[in-house]
Write an enzyme that holds these catalytic residues in place. Structure first.
Site, PDB file in Angstrom:
ATOM      1  N   GLU A   1     109.608  27.897  85.656  1.00 26.93           N
ATOM      2  CA  GLU A   1     108.225  28.353  85.854  1.00 26.93           C
ATOM      3  C   GLU A   1     108.046  29.863  85.786  1.00 26.93           C
ATOM      4  O   GLU A   1     107.492  30.483  86.694  1.00 26.93           O
ATOM      5  CB  GLU A   1     107.700  27.818  87.200  1.00 26.93           C
ATOM      6  CG  GLU A   1     107.762  26.304  87.287  1.00 26.93           C
ATOM      7  CD  GLU A   1     107.246  25.741  88.610  1.00 26.93           C
ATOM      8  OE1 GLU A   1     106.952  26.520  89.522  1.00 26.93           O
ATOM      9  OE2 GLU A   1     107.139  24.506  88.706  1.00 26.93           O
TER      10      GLU A   1
ATOM     11  N   GLU B   1     110.816  16.119  84.731  1.00 28.59           N
ATOM     12  CA  GLU B   1     110.259  15.769  86.043  1.00 28.59           C
ATOM     13  C   GLU B   1     109.054  14.831  85.910  1.00 28.59           C
ATOM     14  O   GLU B   1     108.037  15.000  86.576  1.00 28.59           O
ATOM     15  CB  GLU B   1     109.822  17.031  86.808  1.00 28.59           C
ATOM     16  CG  GLU B   1     110.904  18.080  86.960  1.00 28.59           C
ATOM     17  CD  GLU B   1     110.455  19.321  87.730  1.00 28.59           C
ATOM     18  OE1 GLU B   1     109.444  19.273  88.454  1.00 28.59           O
ATOM     19  OE2 GLU B   1     111.128  20.360  87.612  1.00 28.59           O
TER      20      GLU B   1
END
Ligand code: XIL
Length: 306
Positions: free
Chosen positions: A99, A215
């Site tokens: 991220e 994910e």
């Protein structure tokens, strides 16, 4: 555990391999939880993915203080050398940086104003990948992120910033092997446009990178929906997404974020009230029974591998 043994050939830790767990105080490491999971994986002939070495979240307080005060490169590189080195040959794939992008922060390169960026500038990303490669030259090194799967306010900016960052890394010879798509899918607020997604992934493929789904889960919940409806939405969204991803033939791993709805992070006390109800985001129900989403994944994979 039985369900994991039955369903999985690769596992990842939601928690035990993050830095606040592994290095709670400076130089004091606690590998107990991660060791146990890695041993479980190998005993059951599964692979283990490492998540994650460098992130803006889940950092121990001492590290945040150091980065804000007098940042030391060793705070990044020595940690990576230690952790990746310890699991060399046993963790086949690492989310090296997680991220790093957030166009909402307003920078022209779209990078997130994280503590890492503030401490070392944009070079922290290259530094992290070089350190990981040195510690385990055979590990597959992944840049992992969310928010690029669907159409929403910052979707295009997130995608173009990602391509720009990855292209720069490849041009500089940084050892990066794959783009990890978290794939926390949200059919209500961030619907998938197959063309937009395919174009983005094609650009990543053209850079010579693999694409991993790291994910996967589906935010299928809005107040008032029945379980059957949520299950159908989760399955349809998964199928739509995976069919695009797999059409590029550069994906060798699909991981969901959890296995049973009972233990999804979206079902914890913080997330569930925020999203308005009990979600059904994963392939197995509360009794470890396969749901329509499980069959959707199986179908996408089967069609592709035929
Ligand atoms: C989440 C875990 O699932 C939670 O248990 C924890 O409280 C917070 O982190 N993107 C990521 C993951 O890369 O590390 C996050 O995991 C979910 C979003």
């Amino acid at each position: 555990m039985e369900a994991v043994r039955r369903e999985c050939s690769c596992i990842v830790a939601e928690y035990q391999s993050k830095r606040h767990v592994l290095e709670p105080s400076r130089g004091m490491f606690d590998f107990e939880g991660m060791d146990r999971l890695v041993a479980f994986a190998h005993k059951n002939k599964m692979k283990f993915r490492g998540h994650t070495l460098v992130w803006h979240a889940a950092n121990p307080a001492w590290l945040v203080a150091e980065l804000n005060d007098v940042p030391k490169e060793g705070g990044l590189t020595e940690y990576i050398a230690k952790v990746v080195g310890r699991y060399r040959g046993r963790v086949h794939s690492w989310d090296v940086v997680n991220e790093a992008i957030n166009p909402a922060d307003g920078r022209s390169d779209g990078l997130r104003e994280s503590i890492w960026l503030k401490a070392f500038g944009t070079s922290y990303i290259d530094m992290a990948f070089h350190a990981a490669h040195e510690a385990d030259p055979n590990a597959s090194l992944v840049y992992n992120d969310y928010n690029t799967e669907g159409v929403w306010k910052y979707g295009d900016a997130w995608r173009s910033s990602t391509i720009e960052m990855l292209a720069g890394m490849k041009a500089r010879g940084v050892p990066i092997h794959a783009y990890g798509m978290q794939a926390h899918l949200d059919p209500n607020d961030r619907p998938i446009d197959p063309k937009v997604l395919a174009n983005f992934l094609q650009e990543i493929k053209d850079l010579g990178l693999r694409i991993q789904v790291t994910e996967l889960d589906v935010r299928d919940f809005k107040l008032g929906r029945s379980v059957e409806e949520k299950n159908r939405i989760a399955a349809e969204t998964t199928k739509l997404f995976l069919d695009v991803v797999l059409s590029l033939s550069v994906t060798d791993e699909i991981l969901t974020w959890g296995l049973s709805d009972k233990y999804s992070w979206l079902n914890d006390s913080k997330n569930a009230p925020f999203y308005g109800g009990i979600p059904s985001p994963l392939p197995l129900d509360w009794k470890m029974v396969r749901k329509p989403m499980w069959y959707a994944i199986a179908k996408s994979i089967a069609v592709k591998t035929k």
